[in-house]
Design a protein around this motif. Structure first.
Motif, short mmCIF file in Angstrom:
data_model
loop_
_atom_site.label_atom_id
_atom_site.label_comp_id
_atom_site.label_asym_id
_atom_site.label_seq_id
_atom_site.Cartn_x
_atom_site.Cartn_y
_atom_site.Cartn_z
N ASP A 147 149.18 49.49 1.28
CA ASP A 147 148.06 49.16 0.63
C ASP A 147 148.25 48.04 -0.25
OD1 ASP A 147 145.45 49.42 0.05
OD2 ASP A 147 145.56 51.33 -1.00
N VAL A 148 148.56 46.96 0.30
CA VAL A 148 148.85 45.55 -0.44
C VAL A 148 147.61 44.53 0.02
CG1 VAL A 148 151.44 46.18 -0.71
CG2 VAL A 148 150.69 44.61 1.00
N VAL A 149 147.74 43.64 -0.83
CA VAL A 149 146.80 42.45 -0.52
C VAL A 149 147.64 41.22 0.00
CG1 VAL A 149 145.03 40.72 -1.56
CG2 VAL A 149 145.32 42.96 -2.51
N TRP A 150 147.39 41.16 1.32
CA TRP A 150 147.91 39.68 1.96
C TRP A 150 146.79 38.53 1.90
CZ3 TRP A 150 148.59 43.58 6.44
CH2 TRP A 150 149.86 44.43 6.41
N PHE A 151 147.73 37.32 2.15
CA PHE A 151 146.81 36.09 1.96
C PHE A 151 145.54 36.40 2.92
CE2 PHE A 151 151.23 34.29 0.95
CZ PHE A 151 150.63 33.82 -0.20
N GLY A 152 144.45 35.96 2.33
CA GLY A 152 143.15 35.83 2.93
C GLY A 152 142.44 37.18 2.74
N GLU A 153 143.35 38.18 2.32
CA GLU A 153 142.34 39.43 1.95
C GLU A 153 141.69 39.39 0.67
OE1 GLU A 153 144.76 42.57 5.08
OE2 GLU A 153 145.32 42.48 2.97
N PRO A 154 140.61 40.14 0.54
CA PRO A 154 140.22 40.22 -0.91
C PRO A 154 140.73 41.03 -1.82
CG PRO A 154 138.96 41.66 0.58
CD PRO A 154 139.73 41.00 1.37
N LEU A 155 140.82 40.80 -3.05
CA LEU A 155 141.57 41.62 -4.22
C LEU A 155 140.67 42.92 -4.18
CD1 LEU A 155 143.10 39.06 -4.26
CD2 LEU A 155 143.21 39.19 -6.92
N PRO A 156 141.54 44.07 -4.55
CA PRO A 156 140.72 45.34 -4.94
C PRO A 156 139.72 44.94 -6.17
CG PRO A 156 142.95 45.77 -5.35
CD PRO A 156 142.88 44.24 -4.85
N SER A 157 138.50 45.35 -5.80
CA SER A 157 137.55 44.77 -6.91
C SER A 157 137.65 45.57 -8.14
CB SER A 157 135.95 44.84 -6.27
OG SER A 157 135.80 46.07 -5.87
N ASP A 158 137.83 46.92 -8.00
CA ASP A 158 137.98 47.73 -9.32
C ASP A 158 138.94 47.16 -10.29
OD1 ASP A 158 139.75 48.41 -7.45
OD2 ASP A 158 139.86 50.79 -8.10
N GLN A 159 140.20 46.91 -9.54
CA GLN A 159 141.30 46.43 -10.51
C GLN A 159 140.99 45.03 -10.83
OE1 GLN A 159 144.47 48.14 -10.71
NE2 GLN A 159 143.03 49.84 -9.95
N TRP A 160 140.43 44.17 -9.99
CA TRP A 160 139.94 42.72 -10.55
C TRP A 160 139.11 42.89 -11.47
CZ3 TRP A 160 142.20 38.20 -10.48
CH2 TRP A 160 141.08 37.02 -10.77
N ASP A 161 137.89 43.51 -11.63
CA ASP A 161 137.19 43.54 -12.57
C ASP A 161 137.56 44.08 -13.90
OD1 ASP A 161 135.28 42.75 -10.64
OD2 ASP A 161 134.20 44.94 -10.50
N ARG A 162 138.70 45.04 -13.80
CA ARG A 162 139.15 45.68 -15.16
C ARG A 162 140.23 44.34 -15.49
NH1 ARG A 162 141.11 50.68 -12.38
NH2 ARG A 162 139.20 51.40 -12.03
N SER A 163 140.68 43.61 -14.92
CA SER A 163 141.59 42.64 -15.08
C SER A 163 140.97 41.45 -15.79
CB SER A 163 142.43 42.02 -13.99
OG SER A 163 143.12 43.03 -13.17
N VAL A 164 139.58 40.92 -15.27
CA VAL A 164 139.03 40.10 -16.13
C VAL A 164 138.40 40.66 -17.13
CG1 VAL A 164 136.74 38.71 -15.76
CG2 VAL A 164 138.23 38.93 -13.75
#
Ligand code: BJW
Ligand code: ZN
Length: 237
Positions: A147-164
């Motif tokens: 369950d990792v993010v490879w090139f071309g794949e979207p980042l997990p939106s919950d983790q991304w929103d919290r990061s921003v």
């Protein structure tokens, strides 16, 4: 005081975890990153990709947090600390950091590549790295993938929103051990700068970010991070 740490592979280097782009020792010195860390690579030879991630999963058992991870965790006494990490290891958590946002996923979580259901079944033991292991199959016929993010794949939106949010609300951002070339994570320091938040870079090497940050410390994370918060008023003037 609110501190947001943006960490990359260099953060774990002094724990003995190889970085990605170090030409001599990096994980990708021996494998092609676009082959092994892409959904195309997974489609072409899932058994090779699975073996590589299983090895990294097991390798984590033999390493531990370093003084850099421990320093970041210690900052929680007296500051609100968020860690936004591109790393798929769990060394920030093992050092005691409470708010860790994994924007590129985790080596400790698996899911079906077709239906997405999480997998918590058995994993084969791997005392030594091997080149090829067949991934387990899901009931739906799909294959179990990391369950990792490879090139071309979207980042997990919950983790991304919290990061921003963590970056936007910080009083200071500390960027540690990243080559700052992989987007959208590499854009987070610029988000901080756009909000007028000072950005401190900790990296023994220059990066594309270095000439934009408020302060560059050409030191390793285990050297620079202990005591950094106390030195901040003097460093930032
Ligand atoms: C030390 C040290 C010590 C050493 N102390 N320091 C905008 C512009 C251009 C391209 C793009 C863009 N937006 C998106 C892209 C495409 C692509 C991308 O960025 N490509 C570039 C490479 C050109 N990005 C993506 O594809 C991302 N997805 C995406 O954008 O999706 C959009 C989308 C939306 C909707 C639908 C569909 C799609 C996904 C990126 C995923 C990255 N994945 C990986 C693998 C994760 C799993 C795994 O671990 O295997 O993440 S790649 C790899 O790179 C890994 C890392 O997290 C990431 C960053 O590496 P990092 O951490 O910076 O490590 P290194 O090795 O590069 O650097 C180490 C640094 O440490 C060095 O500077 C050393 O000097 C330093 N160091 N020792 C401190 N002791
Ligand atoms: Zn499935």
């Amino acid at each position: 005081m609110r501190v947001t740490v943006l960490s990359g592979a260099g953060m774990s280097a002094e724990s003995g975890v190889p970085t990605f782009r170090d030409v001599e020792t990096g994980l990708w010195a021996k494998v092609d990153p676009y082959e092994i860390s892409s959904s195309d690579g997974w489609r072409r030879h899932p058994e090779k990709v699975w073996a590589w991630y299983l090895w990294r999963h097991y390798m984590m058992k033999s390493v531990g947090p370093n003084d850099g991870h421990r320093a970041v965790a210690a900052w929680q006494d007296g500051a609100e600390v968020h860690v936004v990490t591109q790393n798929v290891d769990d060394l920030h958590e093992r050092a005691g950091s409470g708010q860790v946002h994994h924007v590129h996923g985790s080596l400790f979580s698996f899911r079906c590549d077709r239906c997405g259901v999480p997998y918590d079944g058995p994993l084969p033991a791997m005392p030594e790295p091997v080149e090829s292991v067949d991934p387990p199959q899901c009931r739906c016929g799909g294959l179990i993938r990391p369950d990792v993010v490879w090139f071309g794949e979207p980042l997990p939106s919950d983790q991304w929103d919290r990061s921003v949010e963590a970056v936007s609300r910080a009083d200071v951002a500390v960027v540690v051990g990243t080559s700052a070339v992989v987007y959208p994570a590499a854009g987070l320091p610029d988000l901080a700068l756009a909000h007028g938040i000072p950005v401190i870079e900790v990296n023994p090497e220059e990066t594309p970010l270095s000439d934009r940050v408020t302060l560059s410390l050409r030191e390793t994370s285990a050297t620079a991070l202990p005591g950094l918060l106390q030195r901040l008023p003097a460093l930032l003037g």
